[in-house]
Design a protein around this motif. Sequence first.
Motif, PDB file in Angstrom:
ATOM      1  N   PRO A 206       0.822  -1.214   0.000  1.00  0.00           N
ATOM      2  CA  PRO A 206       0.000   0.000   0.000  1.00  0.00           C
ATOM      3  C   PRO A 206       0.856   1.265   0.000  1.00  0.00           C
ATOM      4  O   PRO A 206       1.952   1.291   0.567  1.00  0.00           O
ATOM      5  CB  PRO A 206      -0.807  -0.110   1.303  1.00  0.00           C
ATOM      6  N   TYR A 207       0.338   2.312  -0.646  1.00  0.00           N
ATOM      7  CA  TYR A 207       1.049   3.585  -0.717  1.00  0.00           C
ATOM      8  C   TYR A 207       0.574   4.571   0.342  1.00  0.00           C
ATOM      9  O   TYR A 207       1.204   5.596   0.569  1.00  0.00           O
ATOM     10  CB  TYR A 207       0.853   4.241  -2.088  1.00  0.00           C
ATOM     11  N   LEU A 216       0.826   3.535   8.272  1.00  0.00           N
ATOM     12  CA  LEU A 216       1.597   3.127   7.105  1.00  0.00           C
ATOM     13  C   LEU A 216       3.061   2.890   7.484  1.00  0.00           C
ATOM     14  O   LEU A 216       3.663   1.893   7.062  1.00  0.00           O
ATOM     15  CB  LEU A 216       1.503   4.186   6.012  1.00  0.00           C
ATOM     16  N   TYR A 217       3.615   3.777   8.300  1.00  0.00           N
ATOM     17  CA  TYR A 217       5.007   3.602   8.737  1.00  0.00           C
ATOM     18  C   TYR A 217       5.153   2.333   9.563  1.00  0.00           C
ATOM     19  O   TYR A 217       6.137   1.585   9.422  1.00  0.00           O
ATOM     20  CB  TYR A 217       5.475   4.810   9.547  1.00  0.00           C
ATOM     21  N   ALA A 218       4.154   2.043  10.406  1.00  0.00           N
ATOM     22  CA  ALA A 218       4.186   0.817  11.209  1.00  0.00           C
ATOM     23  C   ALA A 218       4.153  -0.419  10.317  1.00  0.00           C
ATOM     24  O   ALA A 218       4.837  -1.414  10.583  1.00  0.00           O
ATOM     25  CB  ALA A 218       3.008   0.802  12.188  1.00  0.00           C
ATOM     26  N   ALA A 222       7.110  -3.256   9.951  1.00  0.00           N
ATOM     27  CA  ALA A 222       6.847  -4.689  10.081  1.00  0.00           C
ATOM     28  C   ALA A 222       7.374  -5.449   8.868  1.00  0.00           C
ATOM     29  O   ALA A 222       7.912  -6.563   8.994  1.00  0.00           O
ATOM     30  CB  ALA A 222       5.351  -4.929  10.256  1.00  0.00           C
ATOM     31  N   MET A 223       7.224  -4.860   7.685  1.00  0.00           N
ATOM     32  CA  MET A 223       7.765  -5.494   6.481  1.00  0.00           C
ATOM     33  C   MET A 223       9.279  -5.601   6.556  1.00  0.00           C
ATOM     34  O   MET A 223       9.867  -6.614   6.143  1.00  0.00           O
ATOM     35  CB  MET A 223       7.344  -4.695   5.248  1.00  0.00           C
ATOM     36  N   ALA A 247      11.603   3.649   6.744  1.00  0.00           N
ATOM     37  CA  ALA A 247      11.399   2.562   7.704  1.00  0.00           C
ATOM     38  C   ALA A 247      12.459   1.482   7.538  1.00  0.00           C
ATOM     39  O   ALA A 247      12.968   0.932   8.529  1.00  0.00           O
ATOM     40  CB  ALA A 247      10.003   1.975   7.539  1.00  0.00           C
ATOM     41  N   PHE A 248      12.810   1.165   6.287  1.00  0.00           N
ATOM     42  CA  PHE A 248      13.825   0.138   6.052  1.00  0.00           C
ATOM     43  C   PHE A 248      15.206   0.632   6.489  1.00  0.00           C
ATOM     44  O   PHE A 248      15.993  -0.137   7.047  1.00  0.00           O
ATOM     45  CB  PHE A 248      13.824  -0.270   4.578  1.00  0.00           C
ATOM     46  N   SER A 249      15.486   1.894   6.231  1.00  0.00           N
ATOM     47  CA  SER A 249      16.781   2.449   6.647  1.00  0.00           C
ATOM     48  C   SER A 249      16.927   2.411   8.162  1.00  0.00           C
ATOM     49  O   SER A 249      18.021   2.154   8.690  1.00  0.00           O
ATOM     50  CB  SER A 249      16.924   3.885   6.143  1.00  0.00           C
TER      51      SER A 249
END
Length: 275
Positions: A206-207, A216-218, A222-223, A247-249
């Motif tokens: 999702p965007y 969305l950040y949460a 989680a991803m 979030a990945f960084s």
Amino acid sequence: EEFAAGERQIVGTVKNALVDTMARRGLRLHVDPERPATRWVARQDDAGDIVVSIDLGAGSLSQRGWRREIGEAPLREHLAAVLLMLCRFDPRKDILVDPMCGSGTIPIEAVHMARATPRPTPGLRALGLARDAEPLYGDADPIVIGCDLDLDVLAAARDNARAAKCENQITWQRTDVTRLEPAMIDDIVRERGKTPAPGLLLCNPPYGERLDERDLYALYEAMARTCLRFPGWRAGFLVGNPLLEQAFSAKGLRARIKKPLANANLRAYFYLYEL
């Protein structure tokens, strides 16, 4: 004439010309706006003339003809194929897992890529000029897994796979992206008689159209945690929100590839991570 005709006027005039011309030759055309056997295109060229041609591809190359259930935010078929190529998906050795499969576009295109399935040519077939070709590697047996938490979504994806004639090549698994574990994937691989190995996680998450920024950040966090459970794998995402990269960084994941890639009319980026 020296005036600008409207689109509907041009469509009506061209349609009548085709019908009338065929009638003079003893042939009757039936106009079906929903499921046409052949498609005709009228355009004005640089000289101002109207040029009429038959579309032998039967529509946009993004439409393969198998989609029965669209879903809320469908990924175009040809774009799914582009993502697989950007990830250098090798069906001979890569396990393909879409953790948020939606209507099943990525898993279905992965099977078609592995089998080298030609695009259908209904326009040529309707004219008696061709028949749909068989897959080049029809016996290819890639490990392709589509996951989603919603049972109705999985049922729709399965219907699409059936229409695409690859329902037996895809394993559908009900699970949330936050609970996806390597052991779960390994069990499926062993059930297929194969040896577990690293592969590719690929999805179009999702965007933010239906989630607020905090939620969305949460989700993206989680991803990222899920990705960290798959060392040695690759993970690819097409997403139109910079929060995923943030979030990945924050979890120590840096994209090896970051590429702008439009999704319909949405500006997006493709990210590829080596896990």
